[in-house]
Enzyme design. Structure first.
Site, PDB file in Angstrom:
ATOM      1  N   HIS A  64       0.903  -1.151   0.000  1.00 57.40           N
ATOM      2  CA  HIS A  64       0.000   0.000   0.000  1.00 57.40           C
ATOM      3  C   HIS A  64       0.943   1.203   0.000  1.00 57.40           C
ATOM      4  O   HIS A  64       1.257   1.755   1.050  1.00 57.40           O
ATOM      5  CB  HIS A  64      -0.901   0.020   1.242  1.00 57.40           C
ATOM      6  CG  HIS A  64      -2.047  -0.932   1.167  1.00 57.40           C
ATOM      7  ND1 HIS A  64      -2.163  -2.020   1.995  1.00 57.40           N
ATOM      8  CD2 HIS A  64      -3.136  -0.959   0.358  1.00 57.40           C
ATOM      9  CE1 HIS A  64      -3.272  -2.680   1.706  1.00 57.40           C
ATOM     10  NE2 HIS A  64      -3.878  -2.056   0.714  1.00 57.40           N
ATOM     11  N   LYS A  95      -6.293  -0.436  -5.472  1.00 60.97           N
ATOM     12  CA  LYS A  95      -7.753  -0.490  -5.616  1.00 60.97           C
ATOM     13  C   LYS A  95      -8.271   0.740  -6.374  1.00 60.97           C
ATOM     14  O   LYS A  95      -9.085   1.515  -5.868  1.00 60.97           O
ATOM     15  CB  LYS A  95      -8.450  -0.597  -4.261  1.00 60.97           C
ATOM     16  CG  LYS A  95      -8.116  -1.860  -3.481  1.00 60.97           C
ATOM     17  CD  LYS A  95      -8.926  -1.952  -2.198  1.00 60.97           C
ATOM     18  CE  LYS A  95      -8.585  -3.198  -1.411  1.00 60.97           C
ATOM     19  NZ  LYS A  95      -7.259  -3.127  -0.760  1.00 60.97           N
ATOM     20  N   THR A 102      -9.101   9.410 -15.109  1.00 63.38           N
ATOM     21  CA  THR A 102      -8.370   9.631 -13.858  1.00 63.38           C
ATOM     22  C   THR A 102      -7.471   8.453 -13.518  1.00 63.38           C
ATOM     23  O   THR A 102      -6.301   8.637 -13.152  1.00 63.38           O
ATOM     24  CB  THR A 102      -9.356   9.884 -12.702  1.00 63.38           C
ATOM     25  OG1 THR A 102     -10.113  11.061 -12.981  1.00 63.38           O
ATOM     26  CG2 THR A 102      -8.618  10.068 -11.382  1.00 63.38           C
TER      27      THR A 102
END
Length: 277
Positions: A64, A95, A102
């Site tokens: 992450h 995710k 975008t």
């Protein structure tokens, strides 16, 4: 359970239509591991230290990257070097969940430079099919530069209590994956989804989506925030190809010993599943 999950990693690699999935299965077989460690630490030093210490026992490291307090070129170059040294893939658990224009910029541009170092990314299909199309389009562009070394997992199911990633959402995840097989290598899910049928798609003989299952923990059944854990054996038994373990490894008193234990249990469960195939 999908018949493909009864085959060995070697057999699946030999016929897999997705180049990155093929490489992943080859890594798993060579290292005898189906472990993905979720390295949810907050500094580059911690991340690179974990990657170096656990690298021999894992097939994938999951990051992450936006929780790091000191992300820099050192992070990127360090991860890339360790992935080469220990032969594992890097999965950035970003995710993606936005409109196509975008997510293209988030993936291939911007501060985190995700496309430069992450072999695997994932997305939610809540924005619709356009998110998968946009990411696949970016990865197939002539100037992308990384080609078959990149792949997408669709977040089709989650292990957290009360998850809404069920029913039509999961079915649509499979529909969208079937339209972009060159880039979509599989799913984050609790079971194989290759036999899912809908009004717009159905399984094909060559289809072989890879299953990553989260929430694997040998010693805990859950936490206070709704996470529900299962063991390596139960996850592999339900059809996971790769198990994702976080706190059970990196927060253990001895992370290396923990990684070895997950490797052993995950591999034994895989061998039991494929039997004599």
């Amino acid at each position: 359970m999908s018949s493909k999950s009864q085959l060995t990693y070697t057999a699946r690699a030999s016929k897999h239509p997705n180049a990155l999935a093929k490489r992943l299965f080859e890594i798993a077989e060579a290292k005898k591991t189906n472990v993905t460690v979720s390295a949810d630490v907050t500094t580059t030093k911690e991340l690179l230290d974990l990657a170096d210490r656990l690298g021999p026992y894992i097939a994938v490291i999951k990051t992450h990257i936006d929780i790091l307090s000191d992300f820099s070129d050192e992070t990127i170059e360090g991860l890339k070097a360790l992935a080469q040294k220990h032969i594992f893939l890097i999965f950035e658990d970003r995710k993606f969940i936005d409109i196509g224009n975008t997510v293209q910029k988030q993936y291939h541009r911007g501060t985190l430079r995700i496309s430069e170092w992450a072999h695997i990314i994932n997305c939610s299909i809540l924005p619709g099919e356009g998110i998968v199309e946009a990411l696949a389009q970016t990865a197939s562009a002539p100037d992308f530069g990384y080609g078959p070394e990149r792949g997408l997992l669709i977040l089709a199911e989650m292990t957290s209590k009360g998850s809404l990633a069920t029913g039509q959402y999961t079915t649509s995840s499979v529909d969208y994956a079937r339209k972009s097989k060159n880039f979509v290598m599989g799913f984050v899910s609790t079971r194989p989804l290759g036999e899912v049928q809908s009004e717009v798609s159905s399984p094909s003989d060559e289809e072989d989506f890879v299953v990553f299952t989260t929430g694997v923990n040998i010693s805990s059944k859950g936490d206070k925030l709704g996470q529900q854990y299962q063991t390596p054996a139960s996850a592999i038994g339900r059809g996971a190809d790769f198990i994702i373990a976080g706190r059970g490894i990196y927060a253990a008193p001895d992370p290396v010993q923990a990684a070895q234990q997950y490797q052993k249990e995950g591999w034994e469960a895989y061998l039991a599943r494929v039997g004599g195939n």
